[in-house]
Design a protein around this motif. Structure first.
Motif, PDB file in Angstrom:
ATOM      1  N   GLY A   1      27.974 -24.394   0.885  1.00 59.60           N
ATOM      2  CA  GLY A   1      28.743 -23.736   1.935  1.00 59.60           C
ATOM      3  C   GLY A   1      30.071 -24.420   2.186  1.00 59.60           C
ATOM      4  N   ARG A   2      30.075 -25.761   2.103  1.00 63.24           N
ATOM      5  CA  ARG A   2      31.338 -26.483   2.268  1.00 63.24           C
ATOM      6  C   ARG A   2      32.288 -26.162   1.122  1.00 63.24           C
ATOM      7  NH1 ARG A   2      32.624 -33.020   2.780  1.00 63.24           N
ATOM      8  NH2 ARG A   2      34.867 -32.740   2.904  1.00 63.24           N
ATOM      9  N   ALA A   3      31.758 -26.073  -0.089  1.00 62.58           N
ATOM     10  CA  ALA A   3      32.598 -25.760  -1.245  1.00 62.58           C
ATOM     11  C   ALA A   3      33.200 -24.366  -1.126  1.00 62.58           C
ATOM     12  CB  ALA A   3      31.774 -25.878  -2.532  1.00 62.58           C
TER      13      ALA A   3
ATOM     14  N   VAL B 190       9.746 -36.203  -4.458  1.00 68.90           N
ATOM     15  CA  VAL B 190      10.527 -34.962  -4.602  1.00 68.90           C
ATOM     16  C   VAL B 190       9.801 -33.765  -3.993  1.00 68.90           C
ATOM     17  CG1 VAL B 190      11.525 -33.328  -6.252  1.00 68.90           C
ATOM     18  CG2 VAL B 190      11.839 -35.792  -6.588  1.00 68.90           C
ATOM     19  N   PRO B 191       8.487 -33.555  -4.258  1.00 70.31           N
ATOM     20  CA  PRO B 191       7.813 -32.427  -3.602  1.00 70.31           C
ATOM     21  C   PRO B 191       7.819 -32.523  -2.078  1.00 70.31           C
ATOM     22  CG  PRO B 191       6.524 -33.179  -5.464  1.00 70.31           C
ATOM     23  CD  PRO B 191       7.606 -34.192  -5.260  1.00 70.31           C
ATOM     24  N   SER B 192       7.670 -33.731  -1.536  1.00 69.32           N
ATOM     25  CA  SER B 192       7.645 -33.900  -0.085  1.00 69.32           C
ATOM     26  C   SER B 192       9.016 -33.647   0.536  1.00 69.32           C
ATOM     27  CB  SER B 192       7.163 -35.311   0.275  1.00 69.32           C
ATOM     28  OG  SER B 192       5.853 -35.543  -0.192  1.00 69.32           O
ATOM     29  N   ALA B 193      10.066 -34.053  -0.181  1.00 67.96           N
ATOM     30  CA  ALA B 193      11.424 -33.934   0.360  1.00 67.96           C
ATOM     31  C   ALA B 193      12.148 -32.699  -0.152  1.00 67.96           C
ATOM     32  CB  ALA B 193      12.220 -35.184  -0.013  1.00 67.96           C
ATOM     33  N   ARG B 194      11.470 -31.850  -0.901  1.00 71.05           N
ATOM     34  CA  ARG B 194      12.106 -30.749  -1.604  1.00 71.05           C
ATOM     35  C   ARG B 194      12.896 -29.821  -0.696  1.00 71.05           C
ATOM     36  NH1 ARG B 194       8.018 -27.051  -4.807  1.00 71.05           N
ATOM     37  NH2 ARG B 194       7.255 -26.895  -2.663  1.00 71.05           N
ATOM     38  N   SER B 195      12.277 -29.386   0.394  1.00 72.13           N
ATOM     39  CA  SER B 195      12.962 -28.428   1.265  1.00 72.13           C
ATOM     40  C   SER B 195      14.210 -29.039   1.896  1.00 72.13           C
ATOM     41  CB  SER B 195      12.015 -27.926   2.357  1.00 72.13           C
ATOM     42  OG  SER B 195      11.555 -29.004   3.155  1.00 72.13           O
ATOM     43  N   GLY B 196      14.131 -30.306   2.281  1.00 72.55           N
ATOM     44  CA  GLY B 196      15.297 -30.969   2.861  1.00 72.55           C
ATOM     45  C   GLY B 196      16.409 -31.153   1.853  1.00 72.55           C
ATOM     46  N   ILE B 197      16.055 -31.507   0.611  1.00 70.03           N
ATOM     47  CA  ILE B 197      17.059 -31.684  -0.444  1.00 70.03           C
ATOM     48  C   ILE B 197      17.748 -30.361  -0.737  1.00 70.03           C
ATOM     49  CG2 ILE B 197      17.383 -32.220  -2.882  1.00 70.03           C
ATOM     50  CD1 ILE B 197      15.116 -34.282  -2.595  1.00 70.03           C
ATOM     51  N   VAL B 198      16.969 -29.295  -0.823  1.00 68.61           N
ATOM     52  CA  VAL B 198      17.550 -27.967  -1.056  1.00 68.61           C
ATOM     53  C   VAL B 198      18.483 -27.584   0.084  1.00 68.61           C
ATOM     54  CG1 VAL B 198      17.029 -25.503  -1.245  1.00 68.61           C
ATOM     55  CG2 VAL B 198      15.672 -27.162  -2.514  1.00 68.61           C
ATOM     56  N   ALA B 199      18.074 -27.881   1.312  1.00 70.79           N
ATOM     57  CA  ALA B 199      18.932 -27.585   2.464  1.00 70.79           C
ATOM     58  C   ALA B 199      20.255 -28.330   2.358  1.00 70.79           C
ATOM     59  CB  ALA B 199      18.212 -27.969   3.760  1.00 70.79           C
ATOM     60  N   GLY B 200      20.210 -29.583   1.903  1.00 66.96           N
ATOM     61  CA  GLY B 200      21.425 -30.359   1.734  1.00 66.96           C
ATOM     62  C   GLY B 200      22.363 -29.747   0.722  1.00 66.96           C
ATOM     63  N   TYR B 201      21.813 -29.237  -0.374  1.00 64.04           N
ATOM     64  CA  TYR B 201      22.659 -28.614  -1.394  1.00 64.04           C
ATOM     65  C   TYR B 201      23.202 -27.268  -0.940  1.00 64.04           C
ATOM     66  CZ  TYR B 201      21.698 -32.197  -4.826  1.00 64.04           C
ATOM     67  OH  TYR B 201      21.652 -33.394  -5.481  1.00 64.04           O
ATOM     68  N   ILE B 202      22.451 -26.577  -0.132  1.00 61.92           N
ATOM     69  CA  ILE B 202      22.960 -25.309   0.403  1.00 61.92           C
ATOM     70  C   ILE B 202      24.130 -25.570   1.346  1.00 61.92           C
ATOM     71  CG2 ILE B 202      22.408 -23.351   1.905  1.00 61.92           C
ATOM     72  CD1 ILE B 202      19.567 -23.462   0.717  1.00 61.92           C
ATOM     73  N   LEU B 203      24.006 -26.589   2.189  1.00 62.70           N
ATOM     74  CA  LEU B 203      25.110 -26.961   3.075  1.00 62.70           C
ATOM     75  C   LEU B 203      26.326 -27.418   2.265  1.00 62.70           C
ATOM     76  CD1 LEU B 203      23.174 -28.917   5.862  1.00 62.70           C
ATOM     77  CD2 LEU B 203      24.238 -26.669   6.069  1.00 62.70           C
ATOM     78  N   SER B 204      26.088 -28.138   1.175  1.00 59.61           N
ATOM     79  CA  SER B 204      27.178 -28.583   0.316  1.00 59.61           C
ATOM     80  C   SER B 204      27.848 -27.390  -0.351  1.00 59.61           C
ATOM     81  CB  SER B 204      26.641 -29.543  -0.751  1.00 59.61           C
ATOM     82  OG  SER B 204      26.052 -30.677  -0.163  1.00 59.61           O
TER      83      SER B 204
END
Length: 283
Positions: A208-210, A192-206
């Motif tokens: 934005g879609r909403a 989770v710490p290693s992938a944190r920024s990418g996961i957050v980016a995914g939720y921000i894009l999601s």
């Protein structure tokens, strides 16, 4: 001219075209919104009256801004634990197995389903179910629209998060296991710490879609031009009011709808910029 210069020229031209398209969108929306801006000024943003009666016309975007933010926030809160759990299941616990491949294919398939299909499902399946559970307003409202939005963005967020999780270097996980870490400790202390920024980016894009979702929300939110009184109240979003009223609008009402579209464009851009800032802080 060698191949490197040709490639550089093509890339520059492509980037410039994208900038032109974005600039053209902002310019055309701003031009169409000028009559509304001249008539109502900045108060257009916080006025909650939407009166199309000739001679008494008064328009304000606040009910639609509130509806948009409320449905999107509730949707992301519902989808976050579900999509995060699914991404860990696919990207870590069962990564590389036949089950993960089958479920991953299903997730990608669900992410590509048109929104109108989700809207139909919500209208004929979700809405009657919520009515049977005692939901007011005949099953229409903010809560119903938020649920269908959450269902729509769960596959999208899951797919993005899974890809990021699988990109975490295996050496980091193996090092943690060699030190005696459990699977849970590896997930929450390494992956989770290693992938944190990418996961957050995914939720921000999601998210934005909403924000910009139209047809599914239009079919379920109730389409009332007022600030939602509660999660179970009816309302409208910025996208749904444009979809409902743009075809029959003219004059000042048309300009006001274009101004709502401009606001949606700016809000989405602001959220994406805020997301990039947060990601940089987390890196």
């Amino acid at each position: 001219m060698n191949s490197e210069k040709i490639t550089k020229a093509v890339l520059f031209a492509s980037s410039f075209v994208i900038l032109l398209i974005a600039g053209g969108m902002i310019f055309s929306l701003a031009e169409g919104a000028i009559p509304a801006i001249k008539s109502f000024g900045i108060k257009f943003i916080w006025t909650n009256d939407w009166n199309p009666t000739k001679g008494q016309e008064n328009y304000g975007a606040l009910p639609f801004i509130a509806g948009t933010i409320l449905t999107s926030v509730v949707a992301i809160l519902i989808s976050l634990p579900l999509s995060f759990s699914a991404s860990l299941f696919l990207g870590e616990y069962f990564h590389g197995t036949r089950l993960a491949k089958i479920l991953g294919t299903m997730v990608d398939l669900l992410a590509g389903i048109p929104s109108i299909v989700y809207g139909l499902w919500g209208f004929y399946v979700l809405r009657p179910l919520l009515i049977s559970l005692g939901l007011p307003n005949q099953g229409f409202g903010i809560f119903t629209a938020s649920i269908i939005l959450a269902i729509m963005i769960i596959p999208y967020a899951t797919s993005l998060s899974t890809e990021i999780i699988t990109m975490v270097p295996g050496e980091l996980k193996e090092a943690a296991y060699s030190l005696g870490a459990t699977r849970t400790e590896v997930i929450f202390s390494v992956i989770v710490p290693s992938a944190r920024s990418g996961i957050v980016a995914g939720y921000i894009l999601s998210f934005g879609r909403a924000l910009g979702e139209t047809m599914a929300v239009t079919m379920l939110i109730g389409n009332a031009n007022r600030i939602p009184e509660s999660l179970f109240g009816t309302g409208n979003t910025m996208a749904s009011v444009i979809a409902n009223q743009f075809g029959e609008a003219d004059g000042l009402k048309l300009s006001s709808l274009i101004a709502v579209g401009l606001l949606l464009f700016l809000i989405t851009g602001l959220i994406n910029s805020l997301g990039k800032f947060i990601i940089k802080k987390m890196e």
